[in-house]
Design a protein around this motif. Structure first.
Motif, mmCIF file in Angstrom:
data_model
loop_
_atom_site.group_PDB
_atom_site.id
_atom_site.type_symbol
_atom_site.label_atom_id
_atom_site.label_comp_id
_atom_site.label_asym_id
_atom_site.label_seq_id
_atom_site.Cartn_x
_atom_site.Cartn_y
_atom_site.Cartn_z
ATOM 1 N N GLY A 52 0.794 -1.223 0.000
ATOM 2 C CA GLY A 52 0.000 0.000 0.000
ATOM 3 C C GLY A 52 0.825 1.271 0.000
ATOM 4 N N THR A 53 2.156 1.148 -0.258
ATOM 5 C CA THR A 53 3.008 2.353 -0.287
ATOM 6 C C THR A 53 3.350 2.776 -1.710
ATOM 7 N N PHE A 218 -2.704 -10.782 3.422
ATOM 8 C CA PHE A 218 -2.165 -10.469 4.750
ATOM 9 C C PHE A 218 -0.787 -9.827 4.638
ATOM 10 N N ASN A 219 -0.392 -9.220 5.737
ATOM 11 C CA ASN A 219 0.971 -8.718 5.885
ATOM 12 C C ASN A 219 1.538 -9.291 7.181
ATOM 13 N N ARG A 220 2.706 -9.969 7.064
ATOM 14 C CA ARG A 220 3.366 -10.511 8.252
ATOM 15 C C ARG A 220 4.219 -9.406 8.866
ATOM 16 N N ARG A 221 3.900 -9.049 10.122
ATOM 17 C CA ARG A 221 4.613 -7.974 10.802
ATOM 18 C C ARG A 221 5.836 -8.521 11.522
ATOM 19 N N SER A 222 6.679 -7.611 11.985
ATOM 20 C CA SER A 222 7.935 -8.002 12.626
ATOM 21 C C SER A 222 7.699 -8.787 13.917
ATOM 22 N N PHE A 454 9.488 0.508 10.674
ATOM 23 C CA PHE A 454 8.360 1.424 10.864
ATOM 24 C C PHE A 454 7.334 1.254 9.742
ATOM 25 N N GLN A 455 7.272 0.045 9.207
ATOM 26 C CA GLN A 455 6.404 -0.250 8.077
ATOM 27 C C GLN A 455 4.941 0.069 8.370
#
Length: 879
Positions: A52-53, A218-222, A454-455
Motif C-alpha cells: 500500500g506504499t 495479509f501482511n506478516r509484521r515483525s 516502521f512499516q
C-alpha cells in the motif's frame, strides 16, 4: 515440439488478451529492497503495491522475471545438479492482480491456459489448497476448494489440502503473504526415481509443482502477527524451466532447448558425453550448465564478484561449478567463460541487453576462474595440513570453524569439504560450522534503513508529490510525524537518495515548529525525511510548513550529477561502447563513477576525456528533460543503466545532442553551471571494472589553487624562476643524490669489511671452523644482509648468526660460508629457527647458506646465541 521462446510468448499473449499489462523483468537483484539478497519471485518488484506504499497505472500485469534462489525450501545450492529440476537461476512466469480480480479468475484462467491452450491432459493435474493453521488462527481455505470444484472439470479427488509449509506463501520473515493453491502434474511412472516418494508434495520426481497461485491478503509484521492488507491481490508464479520440460515431453529440465546447447558446448570442451544419469560426470554437466546461467544473468545485471553480499554468493556459485569441472570432467584450465556466448544466444530474444555486455561478462567469469585456480591450490594445501595435524593428535572430527574457513575464504563448497574429510576418515563438526557461518553473516551485515522497522506507520498513507525538479522550497502539509526523527509531507522539494545521488538536507519550519532534515529516503511512493525535531510538540503540529532545501549544497550535487552523464559520454567516445556504468555516487564534494573496462586508462586518455567534458561545459548547453513511457524512451535511444529498476513512466535527461539517459536525479539547467571538471583519480575496483573520481565547480577551483600554491612553494625551495627551471633543478638534485648514495655505499662496504674482519677475529674456533654469534650495533637490515654476505664469501670457513637492534626488535641473519656448504651438519635455516624459538620470532629458514628473520625478545639475545653455539658445536662434534 514448441520451442521455449514460443512457450514464453504464448503465456504473455494469453494474459495480454486478458487485459494484463506486459511488463519487463526487473533486475535479478532488487536495488531498492535491502531485505532481499536476490529477486526470488516475480512479485518482488510489486512489493510496494501490496504494502500500500506504491501504485501502478495498471491493475493487471504479467511478465517473465529473472530470479535467483540459493537458499530456502528445496533451493540449497548443494542440491542443484543432483536432480533434474532445481536451479539457482530460473525464469518465473507470472500474472498479477492489484486489487482487481481475485481467486475465481486466477484459477479459471490458469486451468484454461494449461488444458485448452497447452493441452496438458486434465487427468494428470492435481491441485492443493490451504488446510488452515491454528497458530495463526486461520481457517481452511474453503473458497479456493469450491472454486476448483465449480469453475473447472478437474477430478475432485485431485483437490488436496495441505498445511502452512506447502500452501501459505510468504516472501520472507516479514511482508506480504497469503494462502495459495498449487498446481502439480503427474509425469508418469517413467519419471519416478523412488516409488515411495510418488505423491503430491512427496519429495519425489514424478509429481512436480508447475504453478503457484498466491492470494495475497495479509501482511506478516515483525512481531510475527498477521494483519489484513487494504486490498486483496493475486500473485502467480510458474517455473518456466519445468513448464518447458513438460510441454517438450522431457522428464528433465536439462533435456530442453534451454539447456541442451550449453551441455553440447560442455561436451565439446571436455571430451565427455552427457548420459542423462547420476554419475559424477552427469552431475557436473548439470551443475555447470545451471550455474553459468546464474552467473551470466547476475553479472549482466550489474552484480560484481566480492567477498560479501550478492557478489559473494555468485563467487560461491562460480567456484562450485569450476570445482565440478575440475574434479569430474578433468577441466583443469578455465573453461566456463567459453560458455557465456551460448547463454547469451539462448536469451537474446527475451533479454537482448545481454549481447551488449558479453565482453564484460566473459572477462569477469574468466578472471574469477583464474583466481579460483590459485585459491583452490592454497585451500588443498591448508586442508592437507589440517588432516596431518588432527591425525597426529588422533582427532577424528574437524572443528566447524576450521572447516568453514575453507568454505568462506577459499570457496570450497560444503559438500566438497565433507567429501574430502570423509576420504580421510574424518567428519565435520556441524554445530561448529553453523556457529561459524552465523558469525560470518553477522559480520557481513551493513547498516541500512529497513522499512520493516516502521512499516506499519507508512501503510495507507497517500503518495508524496515530489517538487524538487522545479522548486527548492514549498508550502506543505504534514502527513505524519513518526517519533521525533521521521517526517512525511504531502509534497516536498527534498530529493530522496537514489540512483547514486545522495538525498537533500535542509529545514522544515512552521509556527512553533522546526525540523532539521539530515537525510531523505524513498519507500514506495513515500518520501521519508529523517532528521531532528528542534522545536515543536508532536501533539500540536502546524497545518502548513515551509520545506526548504540547502540550495548551495543542491547546486553542487546537481553539477556533479550532470558531470557523471558527460563523463559517461566521454568514456564511451574514448574507450568504446563497452564502457558502461557499473555504479556511481554523487555528493556535494565529488562524484565517483564505476564503469566496465578491462585495463588501466592511460594518462593521455584521461586528459582527453577531461578535455572533452570541459568543452561541453564551455558550450553551456541547455539540458532537456522529458517524461516518457519506458518503451518510448528506449526507442528514442535513451541509455538505461544495467541493474536499475525503472517504472513504466521514466524521466529522460538529455545534453543534446551528446548524452541521453534515463535518470530520476536532479541536474543543472545548462552545462556551464558545472564550472570546471577535473579528474582526480583513476583506479581498479576489480577485474573488468575501473573507477574515476572527479570534482567540479568551487572544489575544482580550490584544488587548482592548492596545486598552484604548492608549485609556488616548490619554486621557492628550489630557487627556480619558472616551471621549466623546476625540472632542471630536480634533475641536478637527483644526480647529486645518486653520487652521495654511491659514496655512502662505498663507505658502508669499507665499514662492513672492517666489521667482517673484526667478527672473524673474535669468532669462537671449533676445529677449523670459525663460529660467529654476535650482535652488531648501528646497522640497518640491508647492511646486516651485506655483512652476512661478506662473511659467506670470505676465504674463511665460518658460520653462525648475527643480529642488530631496531625499534625494540632483533633483525637477524644466519649464514654458512661457501667453503662449508659441503658440510651436511651445518644449515643456516636451523640456526635461525633455534634462535627465533628463544627470541619469540620467525623468518624464512629454507636456505642452507642464508636465512633471515626477526625476534621480539631482545633481552634473550645472549641465551639465543649461546643455544645456537651449543647446537653447532654438538653437530660438529658428531660429524
Amino acid at each position: 515440439m514448441k520451442t521455449s521462446a514460443e512457450i514464453r510468448s504464448e503465456f504473455l499473449k494469453f494474459f495480454e488478451e486478458k487485459e494484463h499489462q506486459i511488463v519487463p523483468s526487473a533486475p535479478v537483484f532488487p536495488p531498492d529492497d535491502p531485505t532481499l539478497l536476490f529477486t526470488n519471485a516475480g512479485m518482488n518488484q510489486f512489493k510496494d503495491v501490496f504494502l500500500g506504499t506504491g501504485k501502478r497505472s495498471y491493475h493487471r500485469a504479467a511478465d517473465t522475471q529473472k530470479c535467483i534462489r540459493v537458499s530456502g525450501k528445496h533451493n540449497d545450492l548443494d542440491v542443484v545438479g543432483r536432480d533434474t529440476y532445481h536451479h539457482t537461476f530460473f525464469e518465473m512466469l507470472g500474472n498479477w492482480s492489484f486489487g482487481n480480480y481475485f481467486k475465481r479468475e486466477a484459477i479459471s484462467w490458469a486451468w484454461e491456459l494449461l488444458t485448452e491452450i497447452w493441452k496438458i491432459p486434465k487427468e494428470n493435474l492435481y491441485v492443493t489448497f490451504f488446510e488452515g493453521n491454528v497458530e495463526d488462527n486461520l481457517p481452511m481455505d474453503e473458497e479456493t476448494k469450491k472454486i476448483w470444484q465449480e469453475e473447472t472439470d478437474i477430478d475432485p479427488s485431485h483437490i488436496l489440502p495441505f498445511g502452512k509449509e506447502d500452501n501459505f506463501w510468504e516472501m520472507g520473515d516479514t511482508g506480504p503473504c497469503g494462502p495459495c493453491t498449487e498446481i502439480h502434474v503427474d509425469l508418469g511412472e517413467g519419471a519416478s526415481s523412488d516409488p515411495s516418494l510418488d505423491s503430491v508434495n512427496g519429495g519425489g520426481s514424478r509429481f512436480i509443482e508447475i504453478w503457484n497461485l498466491v492470494f495475497i491478503q495479509f501482511n506478516r509484521r515483525s512481531d510475527n502477527s498477521l494483519e489484513s492488507l487494504p486490498l486483496q491481490h493475486v500473485d502467480t508464479g510458474m517455473g518456466f524451466e519445468r513448464l518447458v520440460a513438460l510441454l517438450q515431453g522431457k522428464f528433465s529440465n536439462y533435456d530442453t532447448d534451454l539447456f541442451t546447447p550449453i551441455i553440447e558446448k560442455i561436451e565439446s570442451l571436455s571430451g565427455f558425453k552427457y548420459e542423462r544419469g547420476h554419475s559424477p560426470q552427469d552431475v557436473a554437466f548439470r551443475v555447470i550448465s545451471d550455474h553459468i546461467r546464474a552467473l551470466t544473468i547476475g553479472f549482466c545485471d550489474g552484480i560484481l564478484p566480492s567477498n560479501t553480499h550478492r557478489g559473494y554468493v555468485l563467487r560461491r556459485i562460480l567456484r562450485r561449478a569450476a570445482r565440478f569441472g575440475r574434479q569430474n570432467l578433468d577441466m583443469q584450465e578455465p573453461f566456463m567463460y567459453k560458455l557465456v556466448p551460448t547463454i547469451i544466444q539462448i536469451f537474446s530474444s527475451i533479454f537482448p541487453e545481454m549481447q551488449k555486455r558479453q565482453d564484460h561478462i566473459t572477462l569477469l567469469v574468466r578472471t574469477e576462474e583464474e583466481t579460483f585456480g590459485k585459491t583452490l591450490q592454497r585451500g588443498l594445501e591448508m586442508f592437507t595440513r589440517l588432516v596431518e595435524e588432527f591425525k597426529e593428535k588422533n582427532i577424528s572430527v574437524i572443528p566447524g570453524e576450521k572447516a568453514y574457513d575453507l568454505y568462506h575464504r577459499d570457496g570450497f563448497p560444503k559438500d566438497l569439504v565433507e567429501l574430502m574429510a570423509e576420504e580421510e576418515s574424518l567428519s565435520i563438526d556441524q554445530d561448529g560450522w553453523k556457529k561459524a557461518e552465523k558469525e560470518h553473516k553477522e559480520k557481513s551485515k551493513g547498516k541500512q534503513f529497513v522499512m520493516e522497522d516502521f512499516q506499519e506507520d507508512l501503510e495507507g498513507l497517500p503518495a508524496t508529490e515530489f517538487l524538487g525538479y522545479e522548486a527548492t522550497q514549498s508550502s506543505s502539509k504534514i502527513v505524519k510525524l513518526i517519533g521525533i526523527d521521521k517526517l512525511i509531507l504531502d509534497q516536498t522539494p527534498f530529493y530522496a537518495e537514489s540512483g547514486g545521488q545522495i538525498g537533500d538536507t535542509g529545514t522544515i519550519t512552521g509556527e512553533n515548529f522546526s525540523f532539521h532534515v539530515q537525510d531523505i529516503q524513498k519507500f514506495g511512493d513515500l518520501f521519508v525525511h529523517f532528521g531532528e525535531l528542534k522545536e515543536g510538540d508532536i501533539a500540536s503540529l502546524p497545518n502548513i510548513v515551509e520545506a526548504k532545501i540547502d540550495e548551495k549544497r543542491r547546486h553542487k550535487i546537481m553539477a556533479n550529477h550532470t558531470a557523471t552523464h558527460l563523463l559517461h559520454w566521454g568514456l564511451k567516445k574514448t574507450l568504446g561502447d563497452h564502457a558502461t556504468q557499473q555504479g556511481s555516487i554523487v555528493t556535494e564534494e565529488k562524484l565517483r563513477f564505476d564503469f566496465s573496462h578491462p585495463k588501466k586508462i592511460s594518462f593521455e586518455e584521461l586528459k582527453k576525456i577531461e578535455q572533452m567534458v570541459n568543452e561541453l561545459i564551455y558550450e553551456n548547453i541547455a539540458l532537456k528533460s522529458t517524461t516518457d513511457s519506458l518503451e518510448e524512451a528506449r526507442k528514442k535511444g535513451a541509455m538505461a543503466l544495467f541493474g536499475e529498476k525503472y517504472g513504466e513512466v521514466v524521466r529522460v535527461v538529455q545534453v543534446p545532442p551528446h548524452s541521453m539517459e534515463l535518470c530520476g536525479g536532479t541536474h543543472v539547467s545548462a552545462t556551464g553551471n558545472i564550472g570546471l571538471f577535473k579528474i582526480v583519480s583513476e583506479s581498479a575496483v576489480q577485474t573488468g571494472v575501473r573507477r574515476i573520481e572527479a570534482i567540479t565547480r568551487d572544489v575544482s577551483v580550490q584544488r587548482m589553487q592548492s596545486a598552484e600554491k604548492a608549485l609556488q612553494e616548490v619554486k621557492e625551495l628550489l630557487k627556480a624562476q619558472n616551471e621549466e627551471q623546476i625540472f632542471i633543478r630536480i634533475s641536478a638534485l637527483q644526480e647529486e643524490n645518486k653520487k652521495l648514495k654511491k659514496k655512502s655505499r662505498e663507505d658502508n662496504q669499507k665499514d662492513n669489511k672492517g666489521k667482517r674482519d673484526q667478527l672473524l677475529e673474535e669468532a669462537t674456533q671449533v676445529g677449523d671452523i670459525k663460529l660467529i654469534t654476535s650482535k652488531v650495533e648501528n646497522l640497518d637490515i640491508p647492511q646486516l644482509r651485506e655483512l652476512a654476505d661478506l662473511l659467506r664469501k670470505s676465504s674463511a670457513k665460518c658460520a653462525g648468526i648475527i643480529g642488530t637492534e631496531k625499534d625494540g626488535k632483533v633483525p637477524l641473519v644466519a649464514f654458512v660460508s661457501d667453503k662449508l656448504l659441503s658440510n651436511d651438519q651445518l644449515h643456516a635455516g636451523e640456526f635461525l629457527q633455534k634462535a627465533c624459538s628463544i627470541l619469540e620470532g620467525g623468518g624464512n629458514a629454507k636456505r642452507k647458506d642464508f636465512a633471515q628473520g626477526q625476534g621480539k625478545k631482545i633481552e634473550n639475545w645472549k641465551i639465543a646465541t649461546q643455544e645456537v653455539k651449543q647446537m653447532v658445536q654438538k653437530k660438529l662434534e658428531n660429524n
